[in-house]
Structure formats: C-alpha cells, structure tokens
Design a protein around this motif. Sequence first.
Motif, PDB file in Angstrom:
ATOM      1  N   PRO A 249       0.843  -1.195   0.000  1.00 27.07           N
ATOM      2  CA  PRO A 249       0.000   0.000   0.000  1.00 27.07           C
ATOM      3  C   PRO A 249       0.878   1.245   0.000  1.00 27.07           C
ATOM      4  CG  PRO A 249       0.196  -0.836   2.227  1.00 27.07           C
ATOM      5  CD  PRO A 249       1.019  -1.756   1.347  1.00 27.07           C
ATOM      6  N   HIS A 250       0.374   2.324  -0.561  1.00 28.11           N
ATOM      7  CA  HIS A 250       1.094   3.602  -0.520  1.00 28.11           C
ATOM      8  C   HIS A 250       0.087   4.711  -0.236  1.00 28.11           C
ATOM      9  CE1 HIS A 250       4.567   1.551  -2.137  1.00 28.11           C
ATOM     10  NE2 HIS A 250       3.886   1.159  -3.190  1.00 28.11           N
ATOM     11  N   CYS A 308       4.885   9.375   0.840  1.00 27.09           N
ATOM     12  CA  CYS A 308       4.113   8.168   1.147  1.00 27.09           C
ATOM     13  C   CYS A 308       4.233   7.952   2.647  1.00 27.09           C
ATOM     14  CB  CYS A 308       4.662   6.958   0.398  1.00 27.09           C
ATOM     15  SG  CYS A 308       3.926   5.406   0.968  1.00 27.09           S
ATOM     16  N   PHE A 310       3.568   5.478   4.406  1.00 23.18           N
ATOM     17  CA  PHE A 310       4.107   4.165   4.777  1.00 23.18           C
ATOM     18  C   PHE A 310       5.629   4.121   4.627  1.00 23.18           C
ATOM     19  CE2 PHE A 310      -0.255   3.020   3.547  1.00 23.18           C
ATOM     20  CZ  PHE A 310      -0.625   2.162   4.575  1.00 23.18           C
ATOM     21  N   HIS A 311       6.138   4.802   3.613  1.00 20.25           N
ATOM     22  CA  HIS A 311       7.526   4.538   3.206  1.00 20.25           C
ATOM     23  C   HIS A 311       8.388   5.795   3.088  1.00 20.25           C
ATOM     24  CE1 HIS A 311       5.084   1.176   1.290  1.00 20.25           C
ATOM     25  NE2 HIS A 311       5.825   0.564   2.178  1.00 20.25           N
ATOM     26  N   HIS A 316      10.542   7.325  -0.020  1.00 18.48           N
ATOM     27  CA  HIS A 316       9.367   7.356  -0.905  1.00 18.48           C
ATOM     28  C   HIS A 316       8.737   8.747  -0.821  1.00 18.48           C
ATOM     29  CE1 HIS A 316       5.822   4.813  -2.608  1.00 18.48           C
ATOM     30  NE2 HIS A 316       6.190   5.780  -3.401  1.00 18.48           N
TER      31      HIS A 316
HETATM   32 CU   LIG Z   1       5.007   3.788  -0.231  1.00 18.32          CU
END
Ligand SMILES: [Cu+2]
Length: 327
Positions: A249-250, A308, A310-311, A316
Amino acid sequence: MEILKRHATSVVALAITAVALLVGCGPAGTALQPLRPSSWQVIAGSSSQQEALQALQFFPATITINAGDTVTWTFPAGEPHTVTFLGSGQATPPPATDPSDADPAGGSTYDGSTYTSSGFLLMGKSYSLTFTKPGTYPYYCLIHMPEMEGTVVVQPAGYTYPATQAIYSAQAQAGIAADLNSASSALTLFPYVSGGPHLVAGISPGLATGTPAPSTVLRFLDGPSLSATAVTVAVGTTVTWTNLSNNEPHTVTFPPVGQTPPPTLSPFSPPSGGSSYDGTTLTNSGVLWPGASYSLTFTKAGTYTYYCLFHDDEGHIGTVNVGGTPV
Ligand SMILES: [Cu+2]
C-alpha cells in the motif's frame, strides 16, 4: 602373541564404535551428529538503491535444523518485517492492518504451541528463536504475506543436516540478487507517458495484478527510472498517481508547503483535503491499495514535496513543480 593382543584390542574398539553409532542413530540412513546445538542464519528481506528496491522474502525460505538449535533472523532493510509463528490451532496469522502486528509476542523458544512474533524489525536488527520440538513450522511476515513466508523444519536432535549454513547463505545471496534484479526490471513496465501527468505511486513485477511479487519499487515515478521522482506540470494540471504494485500500500500525502506530514498522521488515515492543492492545506489520498488511483489538481505555481506515509523513511518522497520549466 603381541600381534594377537593388538588385533583383539582393535576388534573391541571397532565394536564399541559400532554400538555408539547405533545408539545415536535415528531412522535408517541417518548418521550420528554431535549433540551440540547449532546456530543458523536467515535474512528477512533486503534492499538496494537507498531502499527504492525491496526484496520481500526470507532467505532462504526453508531451513532444516535439529531440536535444540537456534535460528537468528537479521533484518537489513529499511522496510520493516516480522518473523511470526502461529499458536497451535491458530489457522491464519492476523491481517496486515492489525495494529498489534508491530509488537513482539512469545518468548525465546518455540515448540509449535504459542503464538510467537518478532514484531516489526528493520535496519540491522535481529531476532533469535530456539526450536525445542521436532515439527514443520511455517512462519510469516505479517506485513508482506503471502509472498514473504518461510518454513523451519525441526528434526530430532542428532539427525543429519541436509545442508550447511554455507549452502543456505549462498542460496540467500542468489535469491536476494534475483529479487532486487526483478524489482529493477519492473521499472521497464512503466506504462504511461514519461514526464507526467500520470505517475506511478509504486511499481512491482506483474504490476497491480496477479500473485504478489517477492519484490517491489518504493518510489513515485513519472518515467521508467529511479531518478524520475520529480514531475513538472502547468498550473491547472490534474496529476494522477496509480499504485502499480501488487504487494505494497502507498499514500500520496501533501503537507502544507515547508512542512512534513505530522508524525501522528497514520498511514491508514482516510482521505482528506479535497481534490485540489494550492500548498496551504494537508491533502492526503488515504491508502492506495494495489491498483488504486488518486488525482489532484494543482491550482497555484510552486514546488511541492509529497510523501508516502508508509515509506517516507525509505525515501518514498516526490516533487511536483507547478508552473515551472519542464525538465
Ligand atoms: Cu510507499
């Protein structure tokens, strides 16, 4: 006479050796091994290119050890992983969205009866478990199942090992190289016109469909290159991002200009901020699962950095230049 005595002694020695071998033996075909417990190494995920390319497997995925032996997993990547073994009667692991996935559970030994997990580990951390009971034990990365699953086969103490650590380590290095190479090759699948305004929010082998691939690319890209992280568009342009990975997921998250996303903002936060952005209001796509798209119209000239959730720790992060000179 002396020769006869020496001969008799060696016969007795041979007999003793044979008995010792028989006592230590398992089923036919196995030989006596030293009962000293052994330690084994497994690598949980790997990465390259400043975390842009991620390998999402256990290396090696299957390892055969003996009861009493210890396995140590290392977590070299910036992407977190878990090593998670189920309790007896537990059919499936908790889902990737369960907040308790982050936390360790169980002790330092495993016999198949108790849910035991490393919790989220990354950046060179390690985790060790000693296996006390013969059996075949599947385990999972709670974030990256089903592509990231492994098996520890525990034989009774004293059994012959089918492979050495050197063989497993060679398998691991070959597997990591193959996965990182396949992640890099996924860049060539970039399906849009280079230079925008349709970007990928991440890409993996197989794109957004099919079985989750064991590797992925954690970058916003407007072309088939890891350096294509900045797009230049005219004022009034609508930019669209699509998550073309099948395994991560992003989010596409624009904080107000000059700020970073609030640390308290969960990656699982719902969409917010509307469908246009002028640099003043936190604007968030919400979770973009594989195949999902998000569009945002840029109404004011400026240079906008986005993340992002998440990252972003893994780089990201992208840039939209609005009203600038195309690059
Ligand atoms: Cu990501």
